[in-house]
Design a protein around this motif. Structure first.
Motif, PDB file in Angstrom:
ATOM      1  N   ALA A 292       7.577  22.161   4.869  1.00 40.75           N
ATOM      2  CA  ALA A 292       7.010  20.933   5.429  1.00 40.75           C
ATOM      3  C   ALA A 292       5.632  21.278   5.984  1.00 40.75           C
ATOM      4  N   PRO A 293       4.833  20.261   6.309  1.00 40.94           N
ATOM      5  CA  PRO A 293       3.522  20.546   6.894  1.00 40.94           C
ATOM      6  C   PRO A 293       3.604  21.049   8.337  1.00 40.94           C
ATOM      7  N   VAL A 294       4.798  21.036   8.933  1.00 38.62           N
ATOM      8  CA  VAL A 294       5.023  21.612  10.263  1.00 38.62           C
ATOM      9  C   VAL A 294       6.062  22.712  10.122  1.00 38.62           C
ATOM     10  N   ARG A 295       6.098  23.626  11.082  1.00 48.83           N
ATOM     11  CA  ARG A 295       7.092  24.708  11.054  1.00 48.83           C
ATOM     12  C   ARG A 295       8.471  24.123  11.303  1.00 48.83           C
ATOM     13  N   LEU A 296       9.442  24.558  10.477  1.00 49.68           N
ATOM     14  CA  LEU A 296      10.827  24.097  10.580  1.00 49.68           C
ATOM     15  C   LEU A 296      11.761  25.255  10.896  1.00 49.68           C
ATOM     16  N   ASP A 297      12.837  24.938  11.615  1.00 43.64           N
ATOM     17  CA  ASP A 297      13.949  25.869  11.783  1.00 43.64           C
ATOM     18  C   ASP A 297      14.987  25.484  10.742  1.00 43.64           C
ATOM     19  N   VAL A 298      15.364  26.425   9.896  1.00 42.14           N
ATOM     20  CA  VAL A 298      16.327  26.181   8.827  1.00 42.14           C
ATOM     21  C   VAL A 298      17.594  26.959   9.150  1.00 42.14           C
ATOM     22  N   SER A 299      18.739  26.356   8.890  1.00 45.85           N
ATOM     23  CA  SER A 299      20.012  27.033   9.154  1.00 45.85           C
ATOM     24  C   SER A 299      21.035  26.629   8.102  1.00 45.85           C
ATOM     25  N   GLY A 300      22.155  27.346   8.091  1.00 42.70           N
ATOM     26  CA  GLY A 300      23.242  27.057   7.164  1.00 42.70           C
ATOM     27  C   GLY A 300      24.573  27.075   7.900  1.00 42.70           C
ATOM     28  N   LEU A 301      25.457  26.167   7.520  1.00 36.25           N
ATOM     29  CA  LEU A 301      26.800  26.112   8.100  1.00 36.25           C
ATOM     30  C   LEU A 301      27.812  26.242   6.980  1.00 36.25           C
TER      31      LEU A 301
END
Length: 187
Positions: free
Chosen positions: A20-29
């Motif tokens: 994305a054009p901003v920093r993202l926190d990505v996670s998985g469940l």
């Protein structure tokens, strides 16, 4: 891909990055047939970067964070791995932000699918895609489900225990000044 669409996975290992054009926190469940994690150990993110068959990779700000799924190493009682994203900046919504998930063959880097959820607004977290097992075969589904209560809302919905930070202790009411001692009579 479009919301709700799915494709079969031709690779045993896939990496899902969300840009994305901003920093993202990505996670998985990692979810069972009941749609819940078995324990908090099934929540894979930057502070807990590995679970059974699933790993988190930081992009370090230069590239997107990713969740990698080794389908051969995922436990038999896990039916799907949900990949989520939330803006790194506290309180930021997805208004005007178009995240795109790219599903790649983990071994070759070849792009298998991409998905950009439709226009988002007040959502502060998002279930982007899910990698799931159906009839012994693995597939990926475009989801795009937003949450207004952040990653904690997603985690709670899927059975993760979210510890709220302790409330700041309330200040004690001011103490009344002790009455002044009577002065001694002059001698």
């Amino acid at each position: 891909m479009t919301p709700g669409s799915n494709i079969p996975l031709s690779a045993a290992g896939v990496a899902v990055d969300v840009a994305a054009p901003v920093r993202l926190d990505v996670s998985g469940l990692l979810l069972t047939a009941h749609g819940k994690v078995r324990s908090d150990a099934d929540f894979v993110f930057y502070n807990q970067p590995a679970g059974p068959g699933v790993t988190y990779r930081s992009g370090g700000g230069a590239s997107p964070d990713a969740i990698t799924v080794d389908t051969a190493a995922v436990p038999a009682d896990i039916e799907r791995i949900v990949v989520t994203a939330s803006p790194d900046e506290a309180g930021r919504t997805f208004q005007g932000v178009e995240p795109t998930a790219t599903v790649r063959d983990a071994a070759t880097g070849a792009v298998l699918a991409t998905f950009t959820p439709p226009r988002l607004g007040t959502e502060t977290a998002l279930v982007v895609v899910e990698v799931y097992r159906r009839g012994g075969a693995w597939k990926v589904r475009a989801v795009g489900q937003g949450y207004a209560n952040g990653l904690a809302g997603i985690a709670t919905d899927f059975g993760v225990t979210v510890e709220e930070p302790p409330a700041a202790p309330q200040a004690a009411p001011p103490r009344a000044a002790a009455p002044a001692a009577p002065s001694a009579p002059a001698a």
